[in-house]
Design a protein around this motif. Structure first.
Motif, short mmCIF file in Angstrom:
data_model
loop_
_atom_site.label_atom_id
_atom_site.label_comp_id
_atom_site.label_asym_id
_atom_site.label_seq_id
_atom_site.Cartn_x
_atom_site.Cartn_y
_atom_site.Cartn_z
N PRO A 13 -13.98 -2.36 2.78
CA PRO A 13 -14.42 -1.24 3.63
C PRO A 13 -15.18 -0.17 2.86
CG PRO A 13 -12.15 -0.91 3.01
CD PRO A 13 -12.57 -2.22 2.38
N ASN A 22 1.02 3.95 -3.11
CA ASN A 22 0.75 5.38 -2.95
C ASN A 22 1.93 6.22 -3.40
OD1 ASN A 22 -1.95 5.58 -1.91
ND2 ASN A 22 -1.25 4.80 0.05
N PHE A 42 -4.58 3.94 -2.15
CA PHE A 42 -4.48 2.55 -1.73
C PHE A 42 -4.56 2.42 -0.23
CE2 PHE A 42 -3.47 1.34 -5.97
CZ PHE A 42 -2.85 2.45 -6.50
N GLN A 43 -5.28 1.41 0.21
CA GLN A 43 -5.33 1.16 1.65
C GLN A 43 -5.22 -0.32 1.96
OE1 GLN A 43 -7.46 3.96 0.95
NE2 GLN A 43 -8.77 2.80 -0.41
N VAL A 44 -4.91 -0.57 3.23
CA VAL A 44 -4.81 -1.94 3.72
C VAL A 44 -6.21 -2.39 4.10
CG1 VAL A 44 -3.88 -3.42 5.52
CG2 VAL A 44 -2.47 -1.60 4.56
N ALA A 45 -6.70 -3.42 3.43
CA ALA A 45 -8.03 -3.94 3.76
C ALA A 45 -8.15 -5.36 3.23
CB ALA A 45 -9.12 -3.04 3.17
N ASP A 46 -9.20 -6.01 3.67
CA ASP A 46 -9.43 -7.40 3.35
C ASP A 46 -10.49 -7.49 2.25
OD1 ASP A 46 -10.27 -10.28 5.47
OD2 ASP A 46 -9.99 -10.11 3.32
N GLY A 89 -0.36 7.97 6.12
CA GLY A 89 -1.38 8.25 5.12
C GLY A 89 -2.20 7.06 4.67
N ILE A 90 -1.91 5.90 5.23
CA ILE A 90 -2.63 4.71 4.79
C ILE A 90 -3.56 4.20 5.89
CG2 ILE A 90 -2.40 2.34 3.97
CD1 ILE A 90 0.25 3.10 2.87
N PRO A 91 -4.86 4.14 5.58
CA PRO A 91 -5.77 3.57 6.57
C PRO A 91 -5.68 2.05 6.56
CG PRO A 91 -6.97 4.63 4.75
CD PRO A 91 -5.55 4.62 4.38
N ASN A 92 -5.70 1.47 7.73
CA ASN A 92 -5.73 0.02 7.83
C ASN A 92 -7.14 -0.41 8.22
OD1 ASN A 92 -5.59 -2.67 8.63
ND2 ASN A 92 -3.46 -2.48 9.23
N MET A 93 -7.85 -0.92 7.24
CA MET A 93 -9.25 -1.24 7.46
C MET A 93 -9.48 -2.71 7.78
SD MET A 93 -10.36 1.77 6.93
CE MET A 93 -12.07 1.38 7.22
N ALA A 129 0.84 -1.21 0.00
CA ALA A 129 0.00 0.00 0.00
C ALA A 129 0.87 1.25 0.00
CB ALA A 129 -0.93 -0.01 1.22
#
Lengths: 365, 123
Positions: free
Chosen positions: A194, A171, A185-189, B112-116, A167
């Motif tokens: 989300p 970015n 970009f984000q950390v998600a499953d 800056g990175i959301p951890n969802m 991520a």
């Protein structure tokens, strides 16, 4: 109300939580994860034992799920840099004309062609009025697809990955390419995206489906976040479709896949036909599937050749055990493709504009 | 994390009926310049949940957006587009958290990175 159906076979299937009232007949098709069957001796006792076993199995499955996700995140945290160094920012197969030989410089172009061919197959590239405005990249890697699609369509792309390193890198690359307004970009499953329902005109999953332990949930989430009239594109590795008479793959086939699963942090495989069935069960439309195995055949040998270069070897040795293990599994992928066990598939569909619920038609805005 | 992204994220914790919008806890905000693109803004505008966007901007420290936009003629106003552009794309939450409106669960935002990612018991 108690319903007892006399079992026509002596096996109690534990694919669903058994109840005291009900014994199932031998009609359950085992789906994506292997289950065990146990012969019924005393019905009541076995049902209670099975219920307890099911709870343990559920807990173990949950644990396995956590370990798998962790493994995936760590694998990509560790290996993304090596890959990017040698192959660039697209972490997927290139698309080649069958039986072509490609030199090193052609591979990046082939990877971009893969994206274009997938968009074309889904009917998205020709009509300028059908350009997606919002896109989700499920299992985005370091964001190659997202940035390319954002740039091509002027769309807003959201990417999700389990790997914080990816991520971050995604970015950073977006910023470097002046695309940080369009790709984030984000950390998600992927199994718990989300996002609220119906957000995206294009739902894109390029070679990430292999990592999803629960294909039904994965496909469900893809459909949920797709906007009415939106397009879903899945490009993924599958095993061959089973013949109508087959219950499962041959033992040697399962063994080969298991070895690959272990190295690449993959859960159990499914077939293209199973994906199609899942999409059908969600009433998605215009479902199309195609086998693109012949179009990716040059890819793995090329990856192996790159790994055997001086740069490749030194990078691997510096990267870590997970990456090395992954590299060692590459010949297995070739074997799987050669033996028609592993298929590279594209599956696309559209979410209906209209939803028919009960007696009313709802027009989506 | 830009406010454009925030406007698309929601909490999907089990049992939550409305996980949007996520509240913002601010620790560090950066301003990063982004090239102005009016067409992109006009394309994005219909997809934005406006109230959530204005509230989020205010939380981050930008209070210049109009509370209501009831007329699409506003999209021709240069002044409005500039403000929209700034709030949507140039304000970054670098460190902080996004908070589920129903459960209070914090999703951290780092670099800056959301951890969802949800925990096992939230699924």
């Amino acid at each position: 109300m108690t319903t007892t159906t006399t079992a026509t076979c002596s096996y109690l299937h534990t694919c669903q939580p058994p109840t005291i009232q009900r014994l199932r007949t031998c009609q359950t098709r085992h789906r994506f994860l292997p289950r065990t069957c146990a012969p019924v001796t005393r019905r009541l006792k076995l049902v209670v034992v099975a219920a307890a076993a099911e709870t343990t199995r559920t807990m173990k499955a949950a644990e396995d799920g956590v370990l798998l996700k962790k493994g995936i995140a760590e694998f990509y945290d560790e290996s993304s840099g090596v890959w990017e160094d040698i192959w660039g920012d697209h972490m997927h197969h290139g698309f080649y004309d069958p039986d072509s030989t490609v030199d090193v410089s052609g591979h990046r172009a082939a990877q971009i062609r893969m994206i274009d061919e997938a968009l074309r197959f889904a009917g998205l590239s020709e009509d300028p009025t059908k350009r997606p405005k919002s896109v989700v990249d499920v299992g985005c890697g370091i964001g190659g697809s997202s940035r390319y699609i954002a740039s091509k369509f002027g769309a807003k792309c959201q990417g999700i990955t389990l790997s914080p390193v990816q991520a971050q890198r995604a970015n950073a690359l977006a910023a470097a390419q002046g695309l940080s307004d369009k790709a984030s970009f984000q950390v998600a499953d992927a199994l718990e995206q989300p996002f609220p329902d119906g957000q995206f005109d294009l739902v894109w999953s390029m070679e990430s489906g292999e990592h999803m332990p629960d294909k039904a949930k994965f496909v469900n989430e893809l459909a949920r976040v797709a906007a009415p009239g939106g397009t879903i594109i899945i490009v993924t590795w599958c095993h061959r479709d089973l013949a109508p008479t087959e219950e499962s793959l041959q033992p040697w086939e399962k063994e080969l896949l298991n070895k690959i699963c272990d190295s690449f942090y993959l859960p159990a495989w499914c077939s293209t036909a199973e994906y199609v069935k899942l999409l059908q069960s969600l009433s998605l439309q215009d479902i199309k599937a195609e086998d693109w195995s012949q179009h990716v055949a040059p890819f793995w040998p090329a990856v192996i050749r790159s790994a055997l270069t001086w740069k490749g070897l030194t990078s691997l040795l510096r990267s870590g055990w997970k990456t090395i293990k992954g590299a060692l599994a590459m010949p297995l992928m070739i074997e799987g493709f050669k033996k028609d066990l592993i298929k590279f598939a594209i599956i696309t569909c559209r979410k209906p504009e209209y939803v028919y619920t009960g007696s009313k038609m709802h027009l989506h805005e | 994390m830009r406010l454009l992204t925030h406007n698309m994220l929601s909490s999907n914790i089990k049992g939550v009926s409305n996980g949007f919008p996520l509240r913002i806890e601010v620790e560090k905000v950066l301003e990063k310049q982004v090239d102005f693109n009016a067409d992109f803004l006009r394309n994005m505008f219909p997809k934005i949940e406006w109230k959530a966007f204005v509230d989020a901007a205010r939380t981050i420290g930008y209070a210049e957006l109009p509370e209501e936009v009831d007329n699409s003629s506003i999209l021709t106003s240069e002044e409005f587009l500039n403000k929209f552009h700034h709030a949507l794309l140039e304000l970054h939450l670098e460190e902080g958290a996004l908070v589920c409106p129903e459960t209070g669960r914090r999703f951290p935002v780092n670099k800056g990175i959301p951890n969802m990612l949800l925990h096992e018991d939230e699924v």
